[in-house]
Scaffold this motif. Sequence first.
Motif, PDB file in Angstrom:
ATOM      1  N   ILE A 268      55.822  33.438  51.021  1.00  0.00           N
ATOM      2  CA  ILE A 268      54.463  33.984  50.929  1.00  0.00           C
ATOM      3  C   ILE A 268      54.428  35.090  49.876  1.00  0.00           C
ATOM      4  N   PRO A 269      53.923  34.776  48.655  1.00  0.00           N
ATOM      5  CA  PRO A 269      53.759  35.858  47.682  1.00  0.00           C
ATOM      6  C   PRO A 269      52.629  36.775  48.133  1.00  0.00           C
ATOM      7  N   ALA A 270      52.952  38.049  48.297  1.00  0.00           N
ATOM      8  CA  ALA A 270      51.972  39.013  48.811  1.00  0.00           C
ATOM      9  C   ALA A 270      52.046  40.302  48.012  1.00  0.00           C
ATOM     10  N   ALA A 271      52.430  40.186  46.733  1.00  0.00           N
ATOM     11  CA  ALA A 271      52.680  41.377  45.929  1.00  0.00           C
ATOM     12  C   ALA A 271      51.516  41.754  45.023  1.00  0.00           C
ATOM     13  N   GLY A 272      50.401  40.999  45.113  1.00  0.00           N
ATOM     14  CA  GLY A 272      49.274  41.279  44.218  1.00  0.00           C
ATOM     15  C   GLY A 272      48.508  42.518  44.644  1.00  0.00           C
TER      16      GLY A 272
ATOM     17  N   VAL B 117      42.748  43.478  42.764  1.00  0.00           N
ATOM     18  CA  VAL B 117      41.745  44.362  42.140  1.00  0.00           C
ATOM     19  C   VAL B 117      40.313  43.835  42.303  1.00  0.00           C
ATOM     20  N   ARG B 118      40.152  42.490  42.380  1.00  0.00           N
ATOM     21  CA  ARG B 118      38.788  41.955  42.479  1.00  0.00           C
ATOM     22  C   ARG B 118      38.142  42.275  43.825  1.00  0.00           C
ATOM     23  N   LEU B 119      38.985  42.696  44.790  1.00  0.00           N
ATOM     24  CA  LEU B 119      38.469  43.041  46.117  1.00  0.00           C
ATOM     25  C   LEU B 119      37.953  44.479  46.146  1.00  0.00           C
TER      26      LEU B 119
ATOM     27  N   PRO C 126      47.028  47.315  48.732  1.00  0.00           N
ATOM     28  CA  PRO C 126      47.273  45.969  48.222  1.00  0.00           C
ATOM     29  C   PRO C 126      46.563  44.947  49.110  1.00  0.00           C
ATOM     30  N   LYS C 127      46.040  43.891  48.470  1.00  0.00           N
ATOM     31  CA  LYS C 127      45.161  42.964  49.194  1.00  0.00           C
ATOM     32  C   LYS C 127      45.773  42.449  50.498  1.00  0.00           C
ATOM     33  N   ALA C 128      47.044  42.073  50.448  1.00  0.00           N
ATOM     34  CA  ALA C 128      47.665  41.443  51.622  1.00  0.00           C
ATOM     35  C   ALA C 128      47.714  42.389  52.821  1.00  0.00           C
TER      36      ALA C 128
ATOM     37  N   GLY D 182      57.379  40.813  42.051  1.00  0.00           N
ATOM     38  CA  GLY D 182      57.415  41.102  40.619  1.00  0.00           C
ATOM     39  C   GLY D 182      56.034  41.335  40.043  1.00  0.00           C
ATOM     40  N   ALA D 183      55.953  41.264  38.714  1.00  0.00           N
ATOM     41  CA  ALA D 183      54.712  41.626  38.011  1.00  0.00           C
ATOM     42  C   ALA D 183      53.679  40.511  38.034  1.00  0.00           C
ATOM     43  N   THR D 184      54.126  39.257  38.187  1.00  0.00           N
ATOM     44  CA  THR D 184      53.188  38.127  38.234  1.00  0.00           C
ATOM     45  C   THR D 184      53.469  37.308  39.488  1.00  0.00           C
ATOM     46  N   ARG D 185      52.492  36.466  39.853  1.00  0.00           N
ATOM     47  CA  ARG D 185      52.688  35.605  41.019  1.00  0.00           C
ATOM     48  C   ARG D 185      53.934  34.748  40.832  1.00  0.00           C
ATOM     49  N   GLN D 186      54.086  34.200  39.620  1.00  0.00           N
ATOM     50  CA  GLN D 186      55.213  33.310  39.352  1.00  0.00           C
ATOM     51  C   GLN D 186      56.549  34.022  39.563  1.00  0.00           C
ATOM     52  N   GLU D 187      56.632  35.262  39.069  1.00  0.00           N
ATOM     53  CA  GLU D 187      57.856  36.045  39.254  1.00  0.00           C
ATOM     54  C   GLU D 187      58.094  36.327  40.735  1.00  0.00           C
ATOM     55  N   SER D 188      57.020  36.661  41.451  1.00  0.00           N
ATOM     56  CA  SER D 188      57.154  36.961  42.882  1.00  0.00           C
ATOM     57  C   SER D 188      57.663  35.741  43.641  1.00  0.00           C
ATOM     58  N   VAL D 189      57.117  34.556  43.316  1.00  0.00           N
ATOM     59  CA  VAL D 189      57.569  33.336  44.010  1.00  0.00           C
ATOM     60  C   VAL D 189      59.047  33.099  43.720  1.00  0.00           C
TER      61      VAL D 189
ATOM     62  N   ASP E 254      49.832  31.494  49.577  1.00  0.00           N
ATOM     63  CA  ASP E 254      49.261  32.798  49.215  1.00  0.00           C
ATOM     64  C   ASP E 254      48.897  33.602  50.457  1.00  0.00           C
ATOM     65  N   ALA E 255      49.334  34.869  50.469  1.00  0.00           N
ATOM     66  CA  ALA E 255      48.895  35.768  51.544  1.00  0.00           C
ATOM     67  C   ALA E 255      47.379  35.867  51.560  1.00  0.00           C
ATOM     68  N   ALA E 256      46.776  35.591  50.410  1.00  0.00           N
ATOM     69  CA  ALA E 256      45.327  35.703  50.279  1.00  0.00           C
ATOM     70  C   ALA E 256      44.581  34.528  50.925  1.00  0.00           C
ATOM     71  N   ARG E 257      45.317  33.588  51.546  1.00  0.00           N
ATOM     72  CA  ARG E 257      44.674  32.482  52.292  1.00  0.00           C
ATOM     73  C   ARG E 257      45.126  32.585  53.754  1.00  0.00           C
TER      74      ARG E 257
ATOM     75  N   PHE F 280      40.265  28.939  52.421  1.00  0.00           N
ATOM     76  CA  PHE F 280      39.746  29.590  51.207  1.00  0.00           C
ATOM     77  C   PHE F 280      40.522  30.867  50.891  1.00  0.00           C
ATOM     78  N   LYS F 281      40.476  31.248  49.602  1.00  0.00           N
ATOM     79  CA  LYS F 281      41.195  32.447  49.162  1.00  0.00           C
ATOM     80  C   LYS F 281      40.291  33.673  49.270  1.00  0.00           C
ATOM     81  N   VAL F 282      40.808  34.702  49.899  1.00  0.00           N
ATOM     82  CA  VAL F 282      40.063  35.964  49.994  1.00  0.00           C
ATOM     83  C   VAL F 282      40.256  36.701  48.674  1.00  0.00           C
TER      84      VAL F 282
HETATM   85  O1  C5P Z   1      45.136  36.912  42.889  1.00  0.00           O
HETATM   86  P1  C5P Z   1      46.071  35.777  42.690  1.00  0.00           P
HETATM   87  O2  C5P Z   1      45.457  34.438  42.781  1.00  0.00           O
HETATM   88  O3  C5P Z   1      46.949  35.933  41.505  1.00  0.00           O
HETATM   89  O4  C5P Z   1      47.064  35.916  43.936  1.00  0.00           O
HETATM   90  C1  C5P Z   1      47.635  34.846  44.614  1.00  0.00           C
HETATM   91  C2  C5P Z   1      48.755  35.352  45.503  1.00  0.00           C
HETATM   92  O5  C5P Z   1      49.844  35.791  44.677  1.00  0.00           O
HETATM   93  C3  C5P Z   1      48.358  36.539  46.383  1.00  0.00           C
HETATM   94  O6  C5P Z   1      48.819  36.307  47.706  1.00  0.00           O
HETATM   95  C4  C5P Z   1      49.054  37.712  45.712  1.00  0.00           C
HETATM   96  O7  C5P Z   1      49.451  38.744  46.623  1.00  0.00           O
HETATM   97  C5  C5P Z   1      50.281  37.056  45.094  1.00  0.00           C
HETATM   98  N1  C5P Z   1      50.834  37.802  43.946  1.00  0.00           N
HETATM   99  C6  C5P Z   1      52.172  38.233  43.981  1.00  0.00           C
HETATM  100  N2  C5P Z   1      52.709  38.947  42.947  1.00  0.00           N
HETATM  101  C7  C5P Z   1      51.953  39.282  41.885  1.00  0.00           C
HETATM  102  C8  C5P Z   1      50.585  38.842  41.813  1.00  0.00           C
HETATM  103  C9  C5P Z   1      50.056  38.096  42.865  1.00  0.00           C
HETATM  104  O8  C5P Z   1      52.872  37.968  44.965  1.00  0.00           O
HETATM  105  N3  C5P Z   1      52.487  40.035  40.936  1.00  0.00           N
END
Ligand code: C5P
Length: 257
Positions: free
Chosen positions: A16-20, A23-25, A30-32, A99-106, A124-127, A233-235
């Motif tokens: 579960i990537p939850a590192a975002g 900001v759109r919220l 952090p959103k998660a 990490g800095a991007t979703r891809q890196e976090s995964v 996604d933690a956002a779902r 759906f994605k929050v």
């Molecule tokens: O907003 P976005 O679609 O990029 O986020 C999808 C998921 O990826 C979210 O659960 C968010 O927490 C995660 N994410 C992450 N690391 C980041 C950016 C997003 O784990 N650097």
Amino acid sequence: MSDASSAAGPRTAAVIPAAGRGVRLGPGAPKALRALNGTPMLIHAVRAMAASRAVSLVVVVAPPDGAPEVKTLLADHALPGGTPSGSWGSTDFLVVPGGATRQESVKLGLDALPQGIDIVLVHDAARPLVPVDTVDGVIEAVRDGAPAVVPALPVADTVKEVEPAAPGEPEPVVATPERARLRAVQTPQGFDRATLLRAHEAVVVGEGATDCAGLVERLGEPVVLVPGHEEAFKVTRPLDLVLAEAVLARRRANDGF
Ligand code: C5P
């Protein structure tokens, strides 16, 4: 067809990537970690994965500086029957910094997977509200031999491709894809572990796939869709929080959940 509602079969983990920041919220935590009906969105998402009897491990990818806080959060919300340090009922969990991007976090989540896991869900933690039947449907399709499986729904809106313009400027339309051929994709996306690892290793960080299935497509491997669910759906925006709380209220009224 294999039955993902039983624990038997290949071992399945959910990352579960939850590192975002989310900001759109709007401003805030952090959103998660934002609450839905008093419970952090991430906890709802972890419960949604642990609800599948096939999922034996959940790896949560926390904000880079937030792993201790997330560990505490998971322990505080552990279900009866779990041990305090690392399991929730029959589902174990791990927390790693993201990490800095979703891809890196995964990728950081995948690196933490132990031996013996054959199927990986990325969710996604956002779902937070994906129903267990959707999770099981994805796992079943991977067990039946698909290397990459994505839950998806038809799109309601007509979608335009544009030439992005400067902020505030009208954007020229360059194409209108045929709506009947478009699908909006959700998570959890399910993968044969080896295929997902190859996909992440082949793609340069920063190339910017917004989902893992996109990386598998670039390998030339088949990706298939199974039915998604409107509650998956994605929050993303403030109105999504209102909708998520309404879904939870309806569930509570219907079955006391
Ligand atoms: O907003 P976005 O679609 O990029 O986020 C999808 C998921 O990826 C979210 O659960 C968010 O927490 C995660 N994410 C992450 N690391 C980041 C950016 C997003 O784990 N650097």
